[in-house]
Design a protein around this motif. Structure first.
Motif, short mmCIF file in Angstrom:
data_model
loop_
_atom_site.label_atom_id
_atom_site.label_comp_id
_atom_site.label_asym_id
_atom_site.label_seq_id
_atom_site.Cartn_x
_atom_site.Cartn_y
_atom_site.Cartn_z
N ALA A 115 -1.11 0.29 -5.10
CA ALA A 115 -1.23 -0.72 -4.05
C ALA A 115 -1.69 -2.05 -4.63
CB ALA A 115 -2.23 -0.26 -2.99
N PHE B 297 -2.88 -4.06 -1.95
CA PHE B 297 -3.71 -4.35 -0.78
C PHE B 297 -5.19 -4.33 -1.15
CE2 PHE B 297 -6.06 -2.88 3.00
CZ PHE B 297 -5.74 -3.91 3.88
N THR C 123 -2.96 5.29 -5.63
CA THR C 123 -3.14 5.84 -4.29
C THR C 123 -2.76 7.31 -4.11
OG1 THR C 123 -0.97 4.94 -3.70
CG2 THR C 123 -2.91 3.59 -3.17
N LEU D 236 0.85 -1.19 0.00
CA LEU D 236 0.00 0.00 0.00
C LEU D 236 0.88 1.24 0.00
CD1 LEU D 236 -2.76 1.26 0.01
CD2 LEU D 236 -2.97 0.79 2.45
N LYS E 67 -5.76 0.19 -7.99
CA LYS E 67 -5.67 0.90 -6.72
C LYS E 67 -4.51 1.89 -6.80
CE LYS E 67 -7.71 -3.11 -4.50
NZ LYS E 67 -9.06 -2.56 -4.50
#
Length: 310
Positions: free
Chosen positions: A271, A273, A254, A18, A252
């Motif tokens: 990410a 995560f 970020t 992340l 994802k």
């Protein structure tokens, strides 16, 4: 709405779970960032591709150089702020926030006076569940004076200031909105909050897509990364109009910051995560750092500010 003419490439030889808090140091050409899940602090040398990492406990979300102090940084760990000496890997406690609340620090960065702004949010104890309204937005100045600037937040995220320092922009991801405040540069006071961009109800933004990290260019246009959206959106905070989209190799995506020669390169973190095995099989570059350069020469940002700490 159209895709922006640009060149995107992966620049990190590693991936993280992340990625958060990118900060470009123009003196060294290093891009600093963290891995919230693994508790890692990284620098990536954007000229050579070499990198170095230091690991602490999970819960790191930002890393910002301390002005005038070589190899010294402010970092977060859960509810606490520390100064980090990169050369010794030593930590010195600065302060903590939200005592008694099940929160952690999330995104943060410094204004042009070197004051650090950062927000808090509820820990995700159950997948996709966040207790609403227990997060706050804080400012800490060079004398370590801590001031709460906004309460009743859920997922505090991206921050940015206009070039004339009259507007402050801030994201609460759970509301799926970007807010604009009137900003008093001398005092750090914010007021008259308005929604300048709203993901809710927009046909090109899927239902689970949320605004995450954010930066601003020298034309005062905002660049917002989409967690679960695989894109970065440039929009006009005055009109709310989408000016262009960059599609990324990681759903994802970020956070974002400017760097490179004359700050004409946009760096993105991402990410793995929360991604399914199927998603990850289709996104081998998820979790990497990416650079974006533009065919339009007038697109550029400005430097990141360091933390002034007495």
């Amino acid at each position: 709405m159209s895709d922006l003419c640009c060149k995107l490439k992966r620049v990190s030889p590693y991936t993280v779970e992340l990625g958060e808090g990118p900060h470009y140091d123009e003196k060294t050409g290093r891009l600093y960032h963290v891995d919230l899940v693994k508790g890692g602090c990284y620098y990536l040398d954007t000229k050579t591709g070499t990198y170095e990492s230091i690991y602490f406990a999970p819960g790191l979300t930002l890393i910002v150089p301390i002005e005038g102090k070589k190899d010294k940084f402010v970092i977060t760990q859960n509810q606490s702020l520390f100064s980090l000496d990169w050369s010794t890997k030593g930590l010195e406690f600065i302060t903590c926030v939200d005592s008694g609340q099940d929160t952690r620090v999330n995104d943060g960065k410094c204004d042009s006076k070197g004051r650090l702004w950062f927000g808090t949010m509820n820990w995700e104890r159950k997948p996709g569940y966040f207790e609403r309204g227990i997060g706050n937005l804080y400012l800490i100045d060079s004398d370590r004076k801590l001031t709460r600037k906004q309460d009743n937040l859920t997922i505090s995220n991206g921050l940015a200031w206009s070039s004339d320092n009259r507007k402050f922009f801030f994201i609460d991801s759970i509301e799926r909105q970007v807010w604009a405040y009137d900003y008093d540069h001398e005092t750090g006071n914010i007021s008259n909050r308005k929604t300048c961009f709203d993901y809710n109800g927009l046909p090109d933004f899927v239902s689970n897509e949320v605004p995450d990290g954010m930066t601003i260019d020298l034309h005062d246009k905002l660049w917002v990364t989409s967690f679960n959206g695989g894109k970065v959106t440039r929009f006009d905070p005055e009109t709310g109009k989408v000016l262009g989209i960059i599609k990324t190799p990681a759903s994802k995506t970020t956070s974002a910051t400017w760097g490179g020669d004359d700050f004409r390169t946009l760096y993105l973190t991402s990410a793995t995560f929360g991604a399914s095995k199927e998603e990850l099989s289709l996104q081998p570059d998820a979790g990497a750092v990416f650079s974006v350069t533009f065919e339009q020469e007038n697109i550029r940002g400005s430097k990141n500010h360091s933390f002034k700490l007495n």
